[in-house]
Design a protein around this motif. Sequence first.
Motif, PDB file in Angstrom:
ATOM      1  N   SER A  46      23.681  21.304  21.508  1.00 56.87           N
ATOM      2  CA  SER A  46      23.519  20.431  22.667  1.00 56.87           C
ATOM      3  C   SER A  46      22.545  19.292  22.367  1.00 56.87           C
ATOM      4  N   ARG A  49      24.147  16.685  20.172  1.00 51.62           N
ATOM      5  CA  ARG A  49      25.028  15.824  20.987  1.00 51.62           C
ATOM      6  C   ARG A  49      24.193  14.784  21.732  1.00 51.62           C
ATOM      7  N   ASP A  50      23.078  15.206  22.335  1.00 50.13           N
ATOM      8  CA  ASP A  50      22.257  14.299  23.141  1.00 50.13           C
ATOM      9  C   ASP A  50      21.482  13.292  22.301  1.00 50.13           C
TER      10      ASP A  50
END
Length: 145
Positions: A46, A49-50
């Motif tokens: 995550s 991705r960010d």
Amino acid sequence: MSEAPLPAIRSLPSWLLGRAAARGRALVAEALAAEGMKMWHHVVLSAVRDLGPVAQADLGRGVRLDPKDLVGILNDLQSAGLVVREPDPKDRRKNAVSLTDEGARLLKRCEKAAREANDTLLAPLSSAERDRFTDLLIRISGTQS
């Protein structure tokens, strides 16, 4: 088997939060396991991705993970084809980590599974109570932006 009676301890908000957190972690871990993912692998995926492409050192600081542990997780994620590590265009001595298309697809499924697990955790609360509870948790957790 029922738990031993410890009313003084069980009335402490810290004890209750710990129990709720343990239940929440268990629900999310089980949901992620159904997707073949571990909790910290999901966190790192995550964050990639960010933040991606992100220098490996910055990623570790961002998720507050020991560099040795991060390397192991990234090795797992790269072996599974979920992330790639390439020389950082800003500093060729460093690796930049990016999400692959397969990593993005798996992350989407994992996020759905985690949301459903959290819905199970908070099922006893109304929508308004969930919002209020989340606001209160943010205030006491020290994670307020």
